[in-house]
Design a protein around this motif. Structure first.
Motif, PDB file in Angstrom:
ATOM      1  N   LEU A  10       0.758  -1.398   0.109  1.00  0.00           N
ATOM      2  CA  LEU A  10      -0.029   0.023  -0.017  1.00  0.00           C
ATOM      3  C   LEU A  10       0.737   1.008  -0.026  1.00  0.00           C
ATOM      4  CD1 LEU A  10      -3.056   1.203   0.212  1.00  0.00           C
ATOM      5  CD2 LEU A  10      -2.749   1.187   2.769  1.00  0.00           C
ATOM      6  N   LEU A  11       0.706   2.152  -0.911  1.00  0.00           N
ATOM      7  CA  LEU A  11       1.613   3.197  -1.124  1.00  0.00           C
ATOM      8  C   LEU A  11       1.349   4.382  -0.273  1.00  0.00           C
ATOM      9  CD1 LEU A  11       2.224   2.830  -5.144  1.00  0.00           C
ATOM     10  CD2 LEU A  11       3.787   2.386  -3.182  1.00  0.00           C
ATOM     11  N   PRO A  12       2.003   5.598  -0.060  1.00  0.00           N
ATOM     12  CA  PRO A  12       1.480   6.515   0.761  1.00  0.00           C
ATOM     13  C   PRO A  12       0.278   7.361   0.019  1.00  0.00           C
ATOM     14  CG  PRO A  12       3.777   6.531   0.315  1.00  0.00           C
ATOM     15  CD  PRO A  12       3.439   5.477  -0.230  1.00  0.00           C
ATOM     16  N   ASP A  13       0.100   7.238  -1.345  1.00  0.00           N
ATOM     17  CA  ASP A  13      -0.821   7.818  -1.984  1.00  0.00           C
ATOM     18  C   ASP A  13      -2.204   7.283  -1.884  1.00  0.00           C
ATOM     19  OD1 ASP A  13      -0.175   6.200  -3.926  1.00  0.00           O
ATOM     20  OD2 ASP A  13       0.219   7.798  -5.249  1.00  0.00           O
ATOM     21  N   GLY A  14      -2.217   5.982  -1.318  1.00  0.00           N
ATOM     22  CA  GLY A  14      -3.360   5.124  -1.315  1.00  0.00           C
ATOM     23  C   GLY A  14      -3.503   4.085  -2.404  1.00  0.00           C
ATOM     24  N   ARG A  15      -2.457   4.241  -3.498  1.00  0.00           N
ATOM     25  CA  ARG A  15      -2.529   3.207  -4.505  1.00  0.00           C
ATOM     26  C   ARG A  15      -1.827   1.836  -4.122  1.00  0.00           C
ATOM     27  NH1 ARG A  15       1.128   5.614  -7.273  1.00  0.00           N
ATOM     28  NH2 ARG A  15       1.156   3.994  -9.182  1.00  0.00           N
ATOM     29  N   THR A  16      -1.910   1.107  -4.833  1.00  0.00           N
ATOM     30  CA  THR A  16      -1.261  -0.380  -4.553  1.00  0.00           C
ATOM     31  C   THR A  16      -0.145  -0.688  -5.518  1.00  0.00           C
ATOM     32  OG1 THR A  16      -3.187  -1.454  -3.579  1.00  0.00           O
ATOM     33  CG2 THR A  16      -1.720  -3.009  -4.249  1.00  0.00           C
ATOM     34  N   LEU A  17       0.821  -1.262  -5.226  1.00  0.00           N
ATOM     35  CA  LEU A  17       1.994  -1.689  -5.795  1.00  0.00           C
ATOM     36  C   LEU A  17       2.061  -3.221  -5.820  1.00  0.00           C
ATOM     37  CD1 LEU A  17       4.143  -0.897  -7.821  1.00  0.00           C
ATOM     38  CD2 LEU A  17       5.565  -0.836  -5.896  1.00  0.00           C
ATOM     39  N   SER A  68      -0.906  -3.643 -10.221  1.00  0.00           N
ATOM     40  CA  SER A  68      -0.440  -2.389  -9.722  1.00  0.00           C
ATOM     41  C   SER A  68      -1.708  -1.164 -10.062  1.00  0.00           C
ATOM     42  CB  SER A  68       0.775  -1.938 -10.365  1.00  0.00           C
ATOM     43  OG  SER A  68       1.639  -2.815  -9.596  1.00  0.00           O
ATOM     44  N   SER A  69      -1.778  -0.387  -9.020  1.00  0.00           N
ATOM     45  CA  SER A  69      -2.641   0.909  -9.300  1.00  0.00           C
ATOM     46  C   SER A  69      -2.046   1.675 -10.500  1.00  0.00           C
ATOM     47  CB  SER A  69      -3.084   1.881  -8.229  1.00  0.00           C
ATOM     48  OG  SER A  69      -3.634   0.799  -7.146  1.00  0.00           O
ATOM     49  N   PRO A  70      -3.021   2.122 -11.470  1.00  0.00           N
ATOM     50  CA  PRO A  70      -2.545   3.123 -12.474  1.00  0.00           C
ATOM     51  C   PRO A  70      -2.112   4.603 -11.988  1.00  0.00           C
ATOM     52  CG  PRO A  70      -4.825   3.023 -12.549  1.00  0.00           C
ATOM     53  CD  PRO A  70      -4.610   1.860 -11.438  1.00  0.00           C
ATOM     54  N   ILE A  71      -1.555   5.363 -12.628  1.00  0.00           N
ATOM     55  CA  ILE A  71      -1.352   6.899 -12.279  1.00  0.00           C
ATOM     56  C   ILE A  71      -2.163   7.661 -12.989  1.00  0.00           C
ATOM     57  CG2 ILE A  71       0.264   8.700 -12.635  1.00  0.00           C
ATOM     58  CD1 ILE A  71       2.584   6.543 -12.426  1.00  0.00           C
ATOM     59  N   GLU A  72      -3.033   8.376 -12.237  1.00  0.00           N
ATOM     60  CA  GLU A  72      -4.213   9.069 -12.928  1.00  0.00           C
ATOM     61  C   GLU A  72      -3.765  10.208 -13.781  1.00  0.00           C
ATOM     62  OE1 GLU A  72      -7.456   8.029 -12.809  1.00  0.00           O
ATOM     63  OE2 GLU A  72      -6.690   6.566 -11.357  1.00  0.00           O
ATOM     64  N   ASP A  73      -2.727  10.548 -13.579  1.00  0.00           N
ATOM     65  CA  ASP A  73      -2.106  11.793 -14.373  1.00  0.00           C
ATOM     66  C   ASP A  73      -0.861  11.444 -15.220  1.00  0.00           C
ATOM     67  OD1 ASP A  73      -1.353  13.915 -15.730  1.00  0.00           O
ATOM     68  OD2 ASP A  73      -1.456  15.291 -14.156  1.00  0.00           O
ATOM     69  N   ALA A  78       7.035  10.609 -13.858  1.00  0.00           N
ATOM     70  CA  ALA A  78       8.501  10.650 -13.236  1.00  0.00           C
ATOM     71  C   ALA A  78       8.473  10.930 -11.579  1.00  0.00           C
ATOM     72  CB  ALA A  78       9.113  11.745 -13.953  1.00  0.00           C
ATOM     73  N   ALA A  79       7.508  11.521 -11.079  1.00  0.00           N
ATOM     74  CA  ALA A  79       7.378  11.706  -9.751  1.00  0.00           C
ATOM     75  C   ALA A  79       6.800  10.590  -8.916  1.00  0.00           C
ATOM     76  CB  ALA A  79       6.668  13.130  -9.261  1.00  0.00           C
ATOM     77  N   SER A  80       5.944  10.275  -9.845  1.00  0.00           N
ATOM     78  CA  SER A  80       5.132   8.968  -9.267  1.00  0.00           C
ATOM     79  C   SER A  80       5.858   7.712  -9.255  1.00  0.00           C
ATOM     80  CB  SER A  80       3.753   8.554 -10.030  1.00  0.00           C
ATOM     81  OG  SER A  80       2.932   7.463  -9.210  1.00  0.00           O
ATOM     82  N   ILE A  81       6.591   7.430 -10.103  1.00  0.00           N
ATOM     83  CA  ILE A  81       7.455   6.032 -10.390  1.00  0.00           C
ATOM     84  C   ILE A  81       8.675   6.418  -9.291  1.00  0.00           C
ATOM     85  CG2 ILE A  81       9.179   6.837 -12.114  1.00  0.00           C
ATOM     86  CD1 ILE A  81       7.120   3.446 -11.858  1.00  0.00           C
ATOM     87  N   ALA A  87       9.408   3.871  -2.017  1.00  0.00           N
ATOM     88  CA  ALA A  87       8.560   3.181  -0.983  1.00  0.00           C
ATOM     89  C   ALA A  87       8.826   1.722  -1.158  1.00  0.00           C
ATOM     90  CB  ALA A  87       7.192   3.554  -1.359  1.00  0.00           C
ATOM     91  N   LEU A  88       8.766   1.082  -2.220  1.00  0.00           N
ATOM     92  CA  LEU A  88       9.051  -0.500  -2.160  1.00  0.00           C
ATOM     93  C   LEU A  88      10.399  -0.630  -1.500  1.00  0.00           C
ATOM     94  CD1 LEU A  88       8.452  -3.131  -3.206  1.00  0.00           C
ATOM     95  CD2 LEU A  88       9.318  -2.500  -5.240  1.00  0.00           C
ATOM     96  N   LEU A  89      11.455  -0.100  -1.985  1.00  0.00           N
ATOM     97  CA  LEU A  89      12.852  -0.311  -1.764  1.00  0.00           C
ATOM     98  C   LEU A  89      12.777  -0.116   0.093  1.00  0.00           C
ATOM     99  CD1 LEU A  89      14.976   1.324  -4.505  1.00  0.00           C
ATOM    100  CD2 LEU A  89      14.549  -1.196  -3.799  1.00  0.00           C
ATOM    101  N   TYR A  90      12.316   1.093   0.453  1.00  0.00           N
ATOM    102  CA  TYR A  90      12.492   1.253   2.007  1.00  0.00           C
ATOM    103  C   TYR A  90      11.378   0.049   2.497  1.00  0.00           C
ATOM    104  CZ  TYR A  90      11.924   3.745   6.091  1.00  0.00           C
ATOM    105  OH  TYR A  90      12.118   3.770   7.729  1.00  0.00           O
ATOM    106  N   HIS A  91      10.717  -0.367   1.816  1.00  0.00           N
ATOM    107  CA  HIS A  91       9.845  -1.276   2.555  1.00  0.00           C
ATOM    108  C   HIS A  91      10.615  -2.705   2.710  1.00  0.00           C
ATOM    109  CE1 HIS A  91       6.457  -4.145   3.293  1.00  0.00           C
ATOM    110  NE2 HIS A  91       6.817  -4.990   2.058  1.00  0.00           N
ATOM    111  N   LEU A  92      11.220  -2.867   1.717  1.00  0.00           N
ATOM    112  CA  LEU A  92      12.216  -4.201   1.717  1.00  0.00           C
ATOM    113  C   LEU A  92      13.504  -3.986   2.440  1.00  0.00           C
ATOM    114  CD1 LEU A  92      11.125  -5.304  -1.951  1.00  0.00           C
ATOM    115  CD2 LEU A  92      10.342  -6.327  -0.100  1.00  0.00           C
ATOM    116  N   HIS A  93      14.173  -2.614   2.315  1.00  0.00           N
ATOM    117  CA  HIS A  93      15.500  -2.594   2.621  1.00  0.00           C
ATOM    118  C   HIS A  93      15.435  -1.145   3.259  1.00  0.00           C
ATOM    119  CE1 HIS A  93      17.324  -5.889   0.890  1.00  0.00           C
ATOM    120  NE2 HIS A  93      16.779  -5.885  -0.169  1.00  0.00           N
ATOM    121  N   PRO A  94      14.985  -1.080   4.588  1.00  0.00           N
ATOM    122  CA  PRO A  94      15.033   0.302   5.005  1.00  0.00           C
ATOM    123  C   PRO A  94      16.409   1.200   5.397  1.00  0.00           C
ATOM    124  CG  PRO A  94      14.229  -1.266   6.671  1.00  0.00           C
ATOM    125  CD  PRO A  94      14.328  -1.938   5.371  1.00  0.00           C
TER     126      PRO A  94
END
Length: 325
Positions: A10-17, A68-73, A78-81, A87-94
């Motif tokens: 669950l990503l900070p913006d509410g989307r799912t990866l 994986s949830s799409p990016i609405e805009d 670039a900012a979203s990816i 977030a993914l790397l921090y989740h796996l390797h903080p």
């Protein structure tokens, strides 16, 4: 075990990866693989080289593909990816201080890979951990490479080239979606349709056919196992939404967060960029883009592999060796 987008974050913006990972999850050697169109994050096969390096293979499904949830805009891709992968790397390797991050990407996944490579370290601190970038059949940034369209295959010319900019309402990708949608409703349908020929190009000759057979034998892969996995992932990639596919032209022309390879500073240019393309003697599009990228990066090499796109099967272990070297 299932290693096809089998985990969710669950990503900070509410989307799912959605993502899959394999190997030594506590290793400092992390390989981030970013897939191309009609695929998803799949870590079901861990290369012998990655096993020997005790590496952690991480394969996210890019936004709008698979689960994986799409990016609405798409203009904010670039900012979203950057936020998603951080977030993914921090989740796996903080604890990222000593991480060795190897990024490998194929086809359109090279857009995300290059954005991460050039991202400012204050918004992507894992950028300092990048030790190498491997781009397989890459695409070049159209806002920097003005003649990019000359190196596109005819399908990609209409999907992401000038026609995609001229026709309103995303007409070219919507038309392609309707042509493909019914064929990708199930694995069986995809296997028995023309889609199979597009997803699985034929070997260029008897030598390559024999080499592929030997590779399958050495890696304990049955005759239909690899092909069915590719088709299965294609079906998975659009089972939930086609937004990832429909956003391709907008993402490609989104500016990549200002990324241009010849504008990178010395620190960002430190990690080696390995550009790898194949040559099937048909004037393949990626060769021109690959040459352009090598000419613009301060620290890059070009490798041309003879054969079809299936030749990745034969040299993937060598690619991983180059990534770690």
């Amino acid at each position: 075990m299932i290693y096809v987008q089998d985990k969710r974050l669950l990503l900070p913006d509410g989307r799912t990866l959605a993502y899959a990972d394999n190997g030594n999850t506590s290793s400092l050697n992390v390989v981030l693989f970013l897939h191309g169109p009609f695929s998803v994050g799949d870590a079901s096969r861990l290369s012998l080289v990655l096993q020997s390096k005790m590496a952690h293979l991480v394969c996210p499904s890019l936004p709008g593909w698979g689960l994986s949830s799409p990016i609405e805009d798409p203009s904010q891709y670039a900012a979203s990816i950057v936020n998603d992968i951080r977030a993914l790397l921090y989740h796996l390797h903080p604890q990222h201080t000593n991480l060795k991050l190897h990024i490998c990407a194929h086809s359109f996944g090279c857009v995300a890979a290059q954005i991460l490579y050039g991202a400012p370290y204050d918004i992507f601190p894992y950028g300092r951990c990048i030790t190498g970038l491997a781009l397989l059949d890459p695409v070049s940034p159209p806002h920097c490479h003005k003649d990019y369209w000359k190196h596109l295959s005819w399908q990609n010319y209409f999907l992401t080239g000038p026609p995609s900019r001229l026709f309103p309402f995303n007409f070219t990708t919507i038309l392609a979606k309707y042509a493909l949608e019914n064929k990708l409703q199930s694995v069986d349908k995809a296997e028995n349709s023309i889609v199979r020929r597009n997803l699985l190009p034929m070997p260029t000759g008897a030598d390559e056919t024999e080499e592929i057979a030997q590779w399958k034998e050495q890696n304990a892969v049955s005759d239909a196992q690899y092909e069915r996995a590719v088709i299965r992932n294609a079906v998975y990639s659009v089972a939930l939404t086609w937004k990832g596919f429909l956003a391709l032209p907008q993402i490609y022309h989104s500016g990549w967060g200002g990324y241009c390879p010849d504008h990178l500073d010395e620190e960002h240019s430190r990690p080696l960029v390995s550009v790898i393309v194949y040559n099937d003697n048909s004037g393949h599009a990626y060769a021109g883009m690959g040459s352009w990228l090598v000419g613009k990066h301060k620290n890059a090499t070009l490798q041309v592999i003879e054969g079809s796109s299936l030749s990745w099967l034969l040299c993937l272990d060598n690619i991983w060796k180059n990534v770690f070297s």
